[in-house]
Design an enzyme around this catalytic site. Sequence first.
Site, PDB file in Angstrom:
ATOM      1  N   ASP A 214       0.857  -1.183   0.000  1.00 36.15           N
ATOM      2  CA  ASP A 214       0.000   0.000   0.000  1.00 36.15           C
ATOM      3  C   ASP A 214       0.895   1.236   0.000  1.00 36.15           C
ATOM      4  O   ASP A 214       1.981   1.232   0.607  1.00 36.15           O
ATOM      5  CB  ASP A 214      -0.918   0.017   1.221  1.00 36.15           C
ATOM      6  CG  ASP A 214      -1.906   1.170   1.162  1.00 36.15           C
ATOM      7  OD1 ASP A 214      -2.944   1.029   0.484  1.00 36.15           O
ATOM      8  OD2 ASP A 214      -1.630   2.228   1.775  1.00 36.15           O
TER       9      ASP A 214
ATOM     10  N   GLU B  21       1.043   5.671   0.286  1.00 33.07           N
ATOM     11  CA  GLU B  21       0.425   6.969   0.530  1.00 33.07           C
ATOM     12  C   GLU B  21       1.143   7.958  -0.390  1.00 33.07           C
ATOM     13  O   GLU B  21       2.369   7.868  -0.584  1.00 33.07           O
ATOM     14  CB  GLU B  21       0.565   7.396   1.994  1.00 33.07           C
ATOM     15  CG  GLU B  21      -0.083   6.437   2.987  1.00 33.07           C
ATOM     16  CD  GLU B  21      -1.554   6.189   2.734  1.00 33.07           C
ATOM     17  OE1 GLU B  21      -2.237   7.118   2.226  1.00 33.07           O
ATOM     18  OE2 GLU B  21      -2.035   5.077   3.010  1.00 33.07           O
TER      19      GLU B  21
ATOM     20  N   HIS C 289      -5.429   4.911   6.507  1.00 35.05           N
ATOM     21  CA  HIS C 289      -4.695   5.693   5.506  1.00 35.05           C
ATOM     22  C   HIS C 289      -3.220   5.840   5.851  1.00 35.05           C
ATOM     23  O   HIS C 289      -2.579   6.810   5.445  1.00 35.05           O
ATOM     24  CB  HIS C 289      -5.327   7.080   5.321  1.00 35.05           C
ATOM     25  CG  HIS C 289      -6.703   7.014   4.731  1.00 35.05           C
ATOM     26  ND1 HIS C 289      -6.943   6.643   3.427  1.00 35.05           N
ATOM     27  CD2 HIS C 289      -7.908   7.268   5.299  1.00 35.05           C
ATOM     28  CE1 HIS C 289      -8.258   6.670   3.210  1.00 35.05           C
ATOM     29  NE2 HIS C 289      -8.867   7.042   4.310  1.00 35.05           N
TER      30      HIS C 289
ATOM     31  N   ASP D 267      -2.822  -0.213   6.330  1.00 32.20           N
ATOM     32  CA  ASP D 267      -3.713  -0.556   5.223  1.00 32.20           C
ATOM     33  C   ASP D 267      -3.258  -1.842   4.531  1.00 32.20           C
ATOM     34  O   ASP D 267      -4.086  -2.642   4.074  1.00 32.20           O
ATOM     35  CB  ASP D 267      -3.768   0.585   4.214  1.00 32.20           C
ATOM     36  CG  ASP D 267      -4.577   1.767   4.726  1.00 32.20           C
ATOM     37  OD1 ASP D 267      -5.014   1.726   5.897  1.00 32.20           O
ATOM     38  OD2 ASP D 267      -4.782   2.734   3.958  1.00 32.20           O
TER      39      ASP D 267
END
Length: 573
Positions: A32, A34, A174, A179
């Site tokens: 994942d 960001e 998040h 995540d």
Amino acid sequence: MTTAPVRSRWEEQRSFDELGRPLRDVTFCVVDLETTGGSPGDGDMITEIGAVKVRGGEVLGEFQTLVNPHTSIPAFIAVLTGITNGMVVDAPPITSALPSFLEFARGSVLVAHNAGFDVGFLRHFAREQEIPWPDFEVVDTVKLARRVVTKDESPNHKLSSLARVFRSGTTPNHRALADARATVDVLHGCMERLGSLGVHTLEELQTYSSKVAAAQRRKRHLADRLPHAPGVYLFCDERSRVLYIGTSKDLRKRVRSYFTASETRSRIGEMVQIATSVTGIECATPLEAEVRELRLIAEHKPSYNRRSRYPEKVTFIKLTREPWPRLSMVKKVLDDDADYLGPFSSRGSAESCLAALHETFPIRQCNDKFGRQPSRASCVLAELGRCLSPCDGSVDADTYAAVVRQLRDALLRHPDDVVELVNEKMTALADQERFEEAGVQRDRLASFVRAAARTQRLTSLTRCPEVIATRREEDGRWSVHVVRHGRLAAAGIIPSGADARDYVDQLRASAETVVPSVGPIPAATAEESEKVLRWLELPGIRLVEVEGEWTCPVRGAGRPWPPSPTPALSLGP
């Protein structure tokens, strides 16, 4: 024509692709990211990478790092993720973080929730750093969830919603690692549900569709005896009736896809459920497979094939050989020394082409037969100036013959007269804002140019008694084809170490004897001859032998249009 030999199911070692890789033995790297925004192409950067490596339900390792984006993090992103500019100031840049992640993920299958987003960012920065992208296989948990999670269970397929459905031990927040951990639970939840439906391998997981019935998937064994070779496959029912015919460069792999891939075409799904056997016909080259497919479809007319079942249902435009020639639409080509244009796959396109010719050349349109000295009343077309009216003696034989010669020249060599006249009419109608009528003229012109180009291209090949050509294929081997009057008469691959000339001579000697009939396609269907032509026009073709003249008119219909700098007509706003 050769049929794949029958072997015991376990007579040979089967590859991983055939056996499938059990999910319990696959190492997944669930990742994942960001970021500062939604698109790396717009300058958005990665701010955090989190990943979890799992196999057989066990966590093998975790990876987490903040990434310095060297740009300001937007305020709403900072609020959403909790990652601030101060947190990333001492973090490694993407030039350091990405190689570390790729090393962590090496040898695994990448998994992400909305994988296109995460993998897209990673690939973008790998390109920027000129790092070769590993050949990762990718699993997207969004796509898996859409197949197994109903709207009654969850109103959407967001990670947070699915984490609740599968009772994840981690709540998505998040942040990349959290995540990724939640995505691991979603992955395992989806795999557990699919396992009860018979999905136990990575290949089945990647290609599973709820629209593919379990009974359809259970028929995978029908592909076991097919070779990894180009050829034609025939699905048959319990009474050995052919249901569907197809072609592939790899018979076994293609047929297996009907049972394991997302084959969601309802008609094909229905066909597979009816099928009880699949026969493979191995071919030397892909072109031979394509040609055999056409011939077999025409022979068996399988109900689940939509195209090529009725090659005999075609239309030609004929310029008759009479004292006062005319144009007519016919179904067959006769040995009558007439000129033929076509074939047309539909009567409508033939009618459109015929209209364009009659617009240009005022020869008679009636079906009457009369001698060299007719004495009849003229028709309405003559009164409108659209017919030279030989029936009442309004035109002499020499003048009429000159117009017919122009027409024959347009059909066989130079279409310019038709193109120029119809273009003038289109422009005039468009200037008057009569766009629908201009559109009719445009369609007529297109039908004529396509038909003339097709006839000229086919005739150029089919009038050659023999063409032998060779080409180095993608696998490095040399394929050889013997073509006689536009029909594929033999195909082969030059064996490694063999004398090429001797092999070509042997192939030529064993090729099918072709006795041509008459017309533009004297020995094969138009579709077969066009497939042969497309192969002959590929880059790298080497002509070994050409008997006859293989030429096309320099100013023929096949040249680029428009032939002049006149701009294309726009029909309406």
